[in-house]
Scaffold this active site. Structure first.
Site, PDB file in Angstrom:
ATOM      1  N   HIS A  25      10.375   0.639 -29.153  1.00  0.00           N
ATOM      2  CA  HIS A  25       9.730   1.898 -28.783  1.00  0.00           C
ATOM      3  C   HIS A  25      10.341   3.078 -29.540  1.00  0.00           C
ATOM      4  CE1 HIS A  25       7.842   5.029 -26.443  1.00  0.00           C
ATOM      5  NE2 HIS A  25       9.021   5.489 -26.061  1.00  0.00           N
ATOM      6  N   ARG A  46       4.659  18.922 -18.534  1.00  0.00           N
ATOM      7  CA  ARG A  46       5.278  17.614 -18.732  1.00  0.00           C
ATOM      8  C   ARG A  46       4.712  16.902 -19.957  1.00  0.00           C
ATOM      9  NH1 ARG A  46       7.069  13.209 -14.114  1.00  0.00           N
ATOM     10  NH2 ARG A  46       7.813  11.635 -15.585  1.00  0.00           N
ATOM     11  N   LYS A  61       7.667   8.473 -13.543  1.00  0.00           N
ATOM     12  CA  LYS A  61       6.450   7.995 -14.214  1.00  0.00           C
ATOM     13  C   LYS A  61       6.606   6.502 -14.487  1.00  0.00           C
ATOM     14  CE  LYS A  61       4.399  10.528 -17.383  1.00  0.00           C
ATOM     15  NZ  LYS A  61       4.100  11.154 -18.704  1.00  0.00           N
ATOM     16  N   LYS A  93      14.781  17.044 -19.141  1.00  0.00           N
ATOM     17  CA  LYS A  93      13.655  16.377 -18.488  1.00  0.00           C
ATOM     18  C   LYS A  93      13.537  16.800 -17.029  1.00  0.00           C
ATOM     19  CE  LYS A  93      11.125  12.110 -18.014  1.00  0.00           C
ATOM     20  NZ  LYS A  93      10.992  10.695 -18.398  1.00  0.00           N
ATOM     21  N   HIS A 130       2.843   5.363 -29.555  1.00  0.00           N
ATOM     22  CA  HIS A 130       2.144   4.401 -28.700  1.00  0.00           C
ATOM     23  C   HIS A 130       1.043   3.685 -29.468  1.00  0.00           C
ATOM     24  CE1 HIS A 130       3.417   6.596 -24.734  1.00  0.00           C
ATOM     25  NE2 HIS A 130       4.386   5.892 -25.282  1.00  0.00           N
ATOM     26  N   HIS A 155       4.877  10.812 -29.303  1.00  0.00           N
ATOM     27  CA  HIS A 155       4.502   9.585 -28.600  1.00  0.00           C
ATOM     28  C   HIS A 155       3.038   9.189 -28.770  1.00  0.00           C
ATOM     29  CE1 HIS A 155       8.466   9.909 -26.961  1.00  0.00           C
ATOM     30  NE2 HIS A 155       8.301   8.892 -26.157  1.00  0.00           N
ATOM     31  N   GLU A 172      14.902   9.041 -28.653  1.00  0.00           N
ATOM     32  CA  GLU A 172      14.511   9.946 -27.574  1.00  0.00           C
ATOM     33  C   GLU A 172      15.444  11.159 -27.517  1.00  0.00           C
ATOM     34  OE1 GLU A 172      11.900   9.958 -25.735  1.00  0.00           O
ATOM     35  OE2 GLU A 172      11.054   7.952 -26.009  1.00  0.00           O
ATOM     36  N   ASN A 180       5.887  14.237 -24.444  1.00  0.00           N
ATOM     37  CA  ASN A 180       5.253  13.202 -25.262  1.00  0.00           C
ATOM     38  C   ASN A 180       5.289  13.530 -26.754  1.00  0.00           C
ATOM     39  OD1 ASN A 180       3.997  11.104 -23.377  1.00  0.00           O
ATOM     40  ND2 ASN A 180       3.313  13.015 -22.460  1.00  0.00           N
ATOM     41  N   ARG A 188       0.798  -1.229   0.000  1.00  0.00           N
ATOM     42  CA  ARG A 188       0.000   0.000   0.000  1.00  0.00           C
ATOM     43  C   ARG A 188       0.828   1.275   0.000  1.00  0.00           C
ATOM     44  NH1 ARG A 188      -5.145  -1.049   4.090  1.00  0.00           N
ATOM     45  NH2 ARG A 188      -6.016  -2.835   2.965  1.00  0.00           N
ATOM     46  N   GLU A 211       2.050  16.109 -14.442  1.00  0.00           N
ATOM     47  CA  GLU A 211       1.384  16.590 -15.662  1.00  0.00           C
ATOM     48  C   GLU A 211       0.135  17.407 -15.393  1.00  0.00           C
ATOM     49  OE1 GLU A 211       0.741  13.810 -18.811  1.00  0.00           O
ATOM     50  OE2 GLU A 211       2.801  13.115 -18.835  1.00  0.00           O
TER      51      GLU A 211
END
Length: 371
Positions: free
Chosen positions: A272, A248, A148, A233, A259, A255, A190, A252, A125, A243
Site C-alpha cells: 500500500h 477528512r 474507518k 489525523k 488505490h 490515495h 504515510e 486521502n 447488528r 467525511e
C-alpha cells in the site's frame, strides 16, 4: 523511553486514548482491563505476528483476567476480503453466540485492523467494542486512528465498510524492529503524506533524517514522528469523523491514484505504501502542471520519495486500467471527480473535475513500460 498519550475526542462518543512507547505489549491486558469489564477477548492476527508476539499478548490478557481466543487470517491485502470477513464472523458465532460478552483486539497491521474493525462494526447488528495493537508503522500512523474500517472488492479497495471507533490503541514501537525493511518503508510513505499535506516542519525533519527514521536508529525520534502523525489525523477526525464536511477527505492525498494502482495490479505487485508513494508523485505533478504547486516544492517532494527508495512510476497496468478503476473511487460522487492535491509543502486541498486529458497525460508519464 517515556510513554506518551494522545486523547481522541469524537463528538457523542467516549474519548479514547492512543498510547505510544516501547515494550508495551506485556502491559496490554492491564490497560485493557481499565476499559473493558467483560470476561472474554477475541484476538485477530496473522501467523507471522502471532508467532512473534502472541505469547506475550496472550499472557498479558490472561494475567488481567480475560479468557483469550485467537483467530488468524492470511498475511496480505488480498485477505481483506468478504471471505475473511465471513470466516471471522463464523468463528465469533461459534465461540460466543449471540449474547456472551466479549471485545475484539487486533494484533497486526492495516489489513488485520480494517477487517477486524469492520467485523466489530457489524457483528450482532449493534457491533462490539474493539481495541487495536498495531505492529506496523502504516497502522500506527494511519489505519488505527479514526475508526474507518473496510474490506476490498474485486472492483476496488475499501468499497464496503463503516465507521467504528476503537476504545483503546496501544502503539508499541518496539514491534517495528521486527518489520522487514520493505514493510517499514511502506509505512513511511504515510509519514511523507502527512508531511506534504499538513506539516512543513515534519517534511523538513523527514528530509534531514529519513535514513535514521527508516532504519530505526533512534526509537525516541521515531516515536515523536508517529506521535505527530497521530496528532494530525486526530485533529482532523475530531472535526469530521465520517467525511461529511470534506475535511477528512484531505487524508486521502495520493490515495486516489494509489488505490487504483493497487486494484489494477490485483493487490499483488505493490505494498500500500509503495502505491501511495507513486500516488503522491502523481498528485504533485498534476498540481505543478496546473501551476498550483511551486516547482521547488515539487522537486523536493520527488527527491525525498526517491531518496527513501520508493518507486515513482507504476507498472503492471495501463493508464486505461487506472482511469476505469478511479471511476469507482469513493471520493467521486454524482459524476463529480475529486482529487486531493498539494498546494505547497504543508498544505493540500480537494479539487473537482480536473481536466481528464491532464490526468491521462500525467498517468502516461508515470507509467514505467515493461521491459
Amino acid at each position: 523511553m517515556k510513554i506518551k498519550t494522545i486523547k481522541v475526542k469524537i463528538p457523542d462518543i467516549k474519548v479514547y486514548e492512543v498510547t505510544l512507547g516501547a515494550d508495551l505489549l506485556s502491559d496490554a491486558g492491564r490497560m485493557a482491563r481499565k476499559i473493558f469489564s467483560c470476561e472474554n477477548v477475541f484476538i485477530v492476527s496473522n501467523q507471522k505476528v502471532i508467532g512473534l508476539y502472541g505469547d506475550t499478548v496472550k499472557k498479558s490478557f490472561s494475567k488481567a483476567g480475560f479468557k483469550v481466543n485467537i483467530a488468524l487470517i492470511g498475511d496480505g491485502e488480498k485477505y481483506k476480503s468478504i471471505k475473511s470477513y465471513e470466516l471471522i464472523n463464523e468463528q465469533l458465532a461459534a465461540r460466543y453466540g449471540r449474547y456472551e460478552d466479549f471485545f475484539i483486539a487486533t494484533l497486526g497491521g492495516g489489513v488485520v485492523e480494517d477487517l477486524s474493525g469492520f467485523v466489530a462494526s457489524t457483528y450482532n447488528r449493534f457491533g462490539v467494542d474493539i481495541m487495536q495493537i498495531p505492529t506496523t508503522l502504516l497502522a500506527m500512523v494511519d489505519c488505527s486512528v479514526g475508526g474507518k474500517v473496510a474490506i476490498n472488492l474485486k472492483a476496488g479497495k475499501n468499497l464496503v465498510g463503516a465507521f467504528h471507533q476503537p476504545r483503546l490503541i496501544i502503539n508499541d514501537l518496539s514491534t517495528l524492529k521486527t518489520l522487514p525493511k520493505r514493510e517499514m518503508l511502506a509505512g513511511f510513505a504515510e509519514v511523507i503524506k502527512y508531511a506534504i499535506g499538513f506539516d512543513k516542519t515534519l517534511f523538513s525533519n523527514t528530509e534531514d533524517n529519513y535514513g535514521s527514521f527508516i532504519g530505526l536508529k533512534n526509537l525516541d525520534l521515531m516515536t515523536d514522528v508517529v506521535k505527530r502523525c497521530v496528532e494530525i489525523k486526530t485533529s482532523i477526525v475530531e472535526q469530521d469523523e465520517t467525511e461529511q464536511k470534506g475535511l477528512r477527505t484531505l487524508l486521502n492525498l495520493g490515495h486516489t491514484f494509489a488505490h487504483a494502482i493497487e486494484a489494477s495490479t490485483k493487490y499483488r505487485r505493490y505494498k500500500h505504501g509503495e502505491a501511495v508513494a507513486i500516488g503522491l508523485v502523481t498528485a504533485a505533478k498534476i498540481s505543478n502542471r496546473m501551476k498550483i504547486l511551486p516547482g521547488e516544492d515539487y522537486e523536493r517532494i520527488v527527491k525525498l520519495i526517491k531518496n527513501c527508495g520508493f518507486p515513482t512510476h507504476y507498472k503492471g497496468c495501463t493508464t486505461a486500467d487506472l482511469m476505469e478503476t478511479m471511476k469507482r473511487d469513493k471520493k467521486f460522487k454524482s459524476g463529480v471527480r475529486r482529487y486531493v492535491l498539494p498546494l505547497r509543502i504543508g498544505k493540500c486541498k480537494v479539487f473537482e473535475n480536473i481536466s481528464l486529458p491532464l490526468i491521462r497525460q500525467v498517468l502516461n508519464e508515470q507509467c514505467f513500460p515493461e521491459l
